[in-house]
Every structure is written in structure tokens, then in C-alpha cells.
Design an enzyme around this catalytic site. Sequence first.
Site, mmCIF file in Angstrom:
data_model
loop_
_atom_site.group_PDB
_atom_site.id
_atom_site.type_symbol
_atom_site.label_atom_id
_atom_site.label_comp_id
_atom_site.label_asym_id
_atom_site.label_seq_id
_atom_site.Cartn_x
_atom_site.Cartn_y
_atom_site.Cartn_z
ATOM 1 N N GLY A 107 0.757 -1.148 0.112
ATOM 2 C CA GLY A 107 0.066 -0.055 0.003
ATOM 3 C C GLY A 107 0.923 1.379 0.129
ATOM 4 N N SER A 163 1.291 3.442 -3.389
ATOM 5 C CA SER A 163 0.544 4.558 -4.326
ATOM 6 C C SER A 163 -0.827 5.042 -3.700
ATOM 7 C CB SER A 163 0.309 4.041 -5.825
ATOM 8 O OG SER A 163 1.681 3.416 -5.991
ATOM 9 N N SER A 213 -1.719 -4.061 -6.100
ATOM 10 C CA SER A 213 -1.927 -5.427 -6.792
ATOM 11 C C SER A 213 -2.323 -6.590 -5.727
ATOM 12 C CB SER A 213 -0.562 -5.749 -7.333
ATOM 13 O OG SER A 213 0.124 -4.930 -8.028
ATOM 14 N N GLU A 256 13.392 -5.731 -2.958
ATOM 15 C CA GLU A 256 12.592 -6.010 -4.183
ATOM 16 C C GLU A 256 13.525 -6.135 -5.259
ATOM 17 O OE1 GLU A 256 10.492 -2.612 -5.940
ATOM 18 O OE2 GLU A 256 8.964 -3.958 -6.817
HETATM 19 C C1 LIG Z 1 1.146 -3.130 -12.804
HETATM 20 C C2 LIG Z 1 1.385 -2.251 -12.008
HETATM 21 C C3 LIG Z 1 1.270 -2.717 -10.497
HETATM 22 C C4 LIG Z 1 1.384 -1.904 -9.421
HETATM 23 N N1 LIG Z 1 1.390 -2.350 -8.203
HETATM 24 C C5 LIG Z 1 1.214 -1.350 -7.171
HETATM 25 C C6 LIG Z 1 1.300 -2.011 -5.857
HETATM 26 O O1 LIG Z 1 1.091 -3.311 -5.791
HETATM 27 N N2 LIG Z 1 1.048 -1.243 -4.925
HETATM 28 C C7 LIG Z 1 1.275 0.026 -4.959
HETATM 29 O O2 LIG Z 1 1.543 1.131 -3.973
HETATM 30 N N3 LIG Z 1 1.595 0.702 -6.277
HETATM 31 C C8 LIG Z 1 1.401 -0.179 -7.302
HETATM 32 N N4 LIG Z 1 1.305 0.238 -8.685
HETATM 33 C C9 LIG Z 1 1.434 1.906 -8.971
HETATM 34 C C10 LIG Z 1 2.633 2.567 -9.424
HETATM 35 O O3 LIG Z 1 3.518 2.579 -8.553
HETATM 36 C C11 LIG Z 1 2.151 3.728 -9.909
HETATM 37 O O4 LIG Z 1 1.403 3.645 -10.988
HETATM 38 C C12 LIG Z 1 3.497 4.728 -10.448
HETATM 39 O O5 LIG Z 1 4.304 4.932 -9.610
HETATM 40 C C13 LIG Z 1 3.022 5.789 -11.190
HETATM 41 O O6 LIG Z 1 2.191 6.540 -10.409
HETATM 42 P P1 LIG Z 1 0.819 7.032 -11.046
HETATM 43 O O7 LIG Z 1 0.131 5.990 -11.475
HETATM 44 O O8 LIG Z 1 0.034 7.846 -9.782
HETATM 45 O O9 LIG Z 1 1.162 8.080 -12.368
HETATM 46 P P2 LIG Z 1 1.578 9.414 -12.266
HETATM 47 O O10 LIG Z 1 2.786 9.852 -11.034
HETATM 48 O O11 LIG Z 1 0.775 10.512 -12.008
HETATM 49 O O12 LIG Z 1 2.429 9.965 -13.509
HETATM 50 C C14 LIG Z 1 1.539 10.181 -14.502
HETATM 51 C C15 LIG Z 1 2.403 10.440 -15.785
HETATM 52 O O13 LIG Z 1 3.347 11.756 -15.401
HETATM 53 C C16 LIG Z 1 4.594 11.127 -15.737
HETATM 54 N N5 LIG Z 1 5.353 11.781 -14.963
HETATM 55 C C17 LIG Z 1 5.189 11.859 -13.365
HETATM 56 N N6 LIG Z 1 6.079 12.544 -12.519
HETATM 57 C C18 LIG Z 1 7.171 12.901 -13.788
HETATM 58 C C19 LIG Z 1 8.158 13.681 -13.476
HETATM 59 N N7 LIG Z 1 8.894 14.216 -12.547
HETATM 60 N N8 LIG Z 1 8.789 13.975 -14.720
HETATM 61 C C20 LIG Z 1 8.350 13.427 -15.954
HETATM 62 N N9 LIG Z 1 7.074 12.800 -16.004
HETATM 63 C C21 LIG Z 1 6.609 12.555 -14.830
HETATM 64 C C22 LIG Z 1 4.433 9.599 -15.567
HETATM 65 O O14 LIG Z 1 5.573 9.119 -16.071
HETATM 66 C C23 LIG Z 1 3.244 9.424 -16.059
HETATM 67 O O15 LIG Z 1 3.272 9.208 -17.530
HETATM 68 C C24 LIG Z 1 1.185 -0.517 -9.806
HETATM 69 C C25 LIG Z 1 1.424 -0.071 -11.238
HETATM 70 C C26 LIG Z 1 1.166 -0.874 -12.115
HETATM 71 C C27 LIG Z 1 1.176 -0.148 -13.688
#
Ligand SMILES: Cc1cc2nc3c(=O)[nH]c(=O)nc-3n(C[C@H](O)[C@H](O)[C@H](O)COP(=O)(O)OP(=O)(O)OC[C@H]3O[C@@H](n4cnc5c(N)ncnc54)[C@H](O)[C@@H]3O)c2cc1C
Length: 394
Positions: A131, A133, A165, A248
Site C-alpha cells: 500500500g 501509491s 496489486s 525488491e
Molecule cells: C502493474 C502495476 C502494478 C502496480 N502495483 C502496485 C502496488 O502493488 N502497490 C502500489 O502501491 N502501487 C502499485 N502500482 C502503482 C505504481 O507504483 C504507480 O502507478 C506509479 O508509481 C506511477 O504513479 P501514477 O500512476 O500515480 O502516475 P503519475 O505519477 O501521476 O504519473 C502520470 C504520468 O506523468 C509522468 N510523470 C510523473 N512525474 C514525472 C516527472 N517528475 N517527470 C516526468 N514525467 C513524470 C509519469 O511518467 C506518467 O506518465 C502499480 C502499477 C502498475 C502499472
Amino acid sequence: MNELDTFRAEVRAWLEANYPPSLRTPPQEGEIPMASSKIEFKSEDARLWYERMRDKGWLAPDWPTAFGGAGLDSARTRIVEVELTRAGCRPPLVSLGIWMIGPVLLEFGTDEQKSTFLPGTGRGEIGWCQGFSEPNAGSDLASLKMSAVREGDDFIVNGSKIWTSYAFLADQMYALVRTSNEGTKQQGITMVLIDMKASGVTVRPIDLISGKSSFCQVFFDNVRVPVKNMVGPLNGGWGVAKRLLTFERKAMSKFAELNLPGPSLVPVVKKALGDANGRISSAVMRDKVAGLEIETHVQGLTQQRIVEMMKSGKDVTNVSATMKYQLSDTLKKGSETMVAALGLQGLGWESEGFAKDELEATKQWLNDKAHSIAGGSSEVQLNIIAKRVLGLPE
Ligand SMILES: Cc1cc2nc3c(=O)[nH]c(=O)nc-3n(C[C@H](O)[C@H](O)[C@H](O)COP(=O)(O)OP(=O)(O)OC[C@H]3O[C@@H](n4cnc5c(N)ncnc54)[C@H](O)[C@@H]3O)c2cc1C
């Protein structure tokens, strides 16, 4: 023969006798069971393999026997890992507990936390989810807002976690929560362990475009979390989380060591576009597929080099960012090429006009888009590469 050679011979003999022959093919997605009190197996042999490894203590060979491990020293643990790889064995289990939070508890946990959580975790019977994100804290994780306010011997937790996940299978969550708004964003974060059955926890699966639904959003409404479930110091969760991420990487490198080749695109593309004297009939596609096969091979070799660097104690954080970026890109290009070769047949969903492998290709193409987001997005990896590898200014 010295003691270690004898041990190696014993491990080999045991694997020879106990690894089910039907599992000698590379696993399909979802075939490796997830650790959980609700653990499910796709086949009887998968169950057998898990049970044999569990009873041997080899799900977590270096953990103490009291915690479900085999109590092996690092040399013997390494032998078990190497022999499992050499024999082409599948991991018996996917377990964030064994790979990530377990090692953290061994290092930071109280005696009570260890005795409560580790035995079930080491045997694969307690499933964990991560937990971290939140709806407004992904790449910028330190902005997380889920609050934990102390009340007597408990924290009262409110907020939500997203993209968690397999939360629906998990018995426990290790979560980062905000316990202070003083100082930097990182300084007010604490790690806690939350019972997924606690009152006020709601798990809602999120449907994905791939048709799969391994993600959830988890809501916390005045959830009581005992203060004794805090891991590491109050407001020290950022450091604990960073340590967890090193575990990890270690776990991921074990998968990389397996070096299982993905299925080659050549037969699929040949079948779709035609076979011209043993070659893909379209020169353009031939060029594309050859490029991808070369890229995949080079990445496999580079990955092996990184694993060796890790084993010799070198810091691979920066070079891992490069690999993460490259691998996500290649996987996405692979499934895009497959769908392009299949043409309209690669865009089916569930109608009768499509073969099973064509429908799977469509889902794979959509599913592979997640690689460039999970575990740090590609853009974030590029930032890391720009700053730390290339030394470019902010
Ligand atoms: C298959 C999968 C499994 C996952 N499992 C887990 C889990 O078990 N537990 C958990 O906690 N999370 C999990 N996640 C979440 C994952 O860690 C986040 O999706 C990831 O960190 C991106 O955050 P966000 O989705 O909020 O996107 P955002 O951070 O909002 O990003 C949106 C877009 O903006 C871009 N962006 C953001 N910041 C910048 C920057 N500084 N410079 C340039 N571009 C930028 C990103 O690249 C992206 O394209 C999982 C995600 C996936 C896809």
C-alpha cells in the site's frame, strides 16, 4: 568433497526427485500461485511443488526455521538458489511477504511482529499487498496523504491506496501512512502493517483494458491499526521503504537469473503473414522481428551482468533504471509487432471469429502497457538516467 559440495549434491538429488516434470516448461501468466490464506493452484503439480518447498523450508531458505525457513547460511542459500535455476525450476510462489516485507521485518521488526507475521509468511500462508501509491501520490510518492492519527494504543487510519496489486487475495498490507506534516514530506511518513479484514477496510477491484483485474483501490475508513504494528521508527517510514525496495531488486534479480526466454515472435508472425522458404514473408516485418530478437538477447545478457554486479556488492540502482526503461520498451514493442502482424485478427475481444492465441495477443498488447508504469514510470526512469547516469543538470 567438502561440506558445501556434499550439500550441493544433496540439493541436486532432492530437486531431481521432487521437481514435478510437468512444470518444466516456462510458466504462463498467472500460473505461479500467489501466497495467501486463499492460495489457489492451477494444477495438482503446482500444489505439490509448493508443498514440497514449503515443508523443506526452501520458500525462504535463509530465514530461521522458527519462521518457516530452513535456517541456511548465505553459502547454502546461494547453492539452493543456483541449483533451482540450474534445474530450470519455476518459483513455487509469488510472495511480496517473502521477498519484501519479510526481510524488512527480520531487520526492523519487533520480536512480537516477527513471531506474529513471519512463520505464516515464510510458509506462504499469509499474503501481503503493498500500500504505497495513492490517487495523488504515485511517482511523487512522498506526497502521500493517507493519515494515521494516534489514539491510545492504536492509529486511526483514513484515506485510500490505489493500484494495489492482488489486494483481494492479501491478508495483510504493508502501508506507508502520514503521521506528521512537520519537516519535509518524507519526514512525516511511517510504515504500518494493516489487517485486510479489519473493520473499515474496503477493497474494490479496478477493471483494466486488458480485461484482467489484478488491481484494487483500497479504502480505509477509521481503521484501527495497533501501534505495535508500526515497522521501524515513527516518521521513519521513508527509510524503511527504501530498504524494502532494495529487497525488491534482489528478488527481481532472482527472476532475471532464471533468464527464461520469452516466446519468440517468429512462429506467430510467420503463421500470420506467411512463410517464404522458412523466412517471414514480409521483409519489413522480418527486419522488425529480427531487431526485437537481437534487443531481447542483448538485454538478457546485460541483465545477467547486472545480477553479477549485485552479487559482488556493487550499487546497481542507476543501471537498473536503464534496464527497467529498456525492458518495458522492448516488451511493449514486441506485443505491438505481434498485433500489427495479426492485423484485424489481432484486435478481437471475444467473438467466435478469433483463435485463442489471437485473443490472447490482443490482451497481451493491452496488458504490456502497464510495464512502463509499474514500479516507476518510464519518464521517471529517464529522469533518473539523466540526473544520475548522465549527470545532466536539474
Ligand atoms: C502493474 C502495476 C502494478 C502496480 N502495483 C502496485 C502496488 O502493488 N502497490 C502500489 O502501491 N502501487 C502499485 N502500482 C502503482 C505504481 O507504483 C504507480 O502507478 C506509479 O508509481 C506511477 O504513479 P501514477 O500512476 O500515480 O502516475 P503519475 O505519477 O501521476 O504519473 C502520470 C504520468 O506523468 C509522468 N510523470 C510523473 N512525474 C514525472 C516527472 N517528475 N517527470 C516526468 N514525467 C513524470 C509519469 O511518467 C506518467 O506518465 C502499480 C502499477 C502498475 C502499472
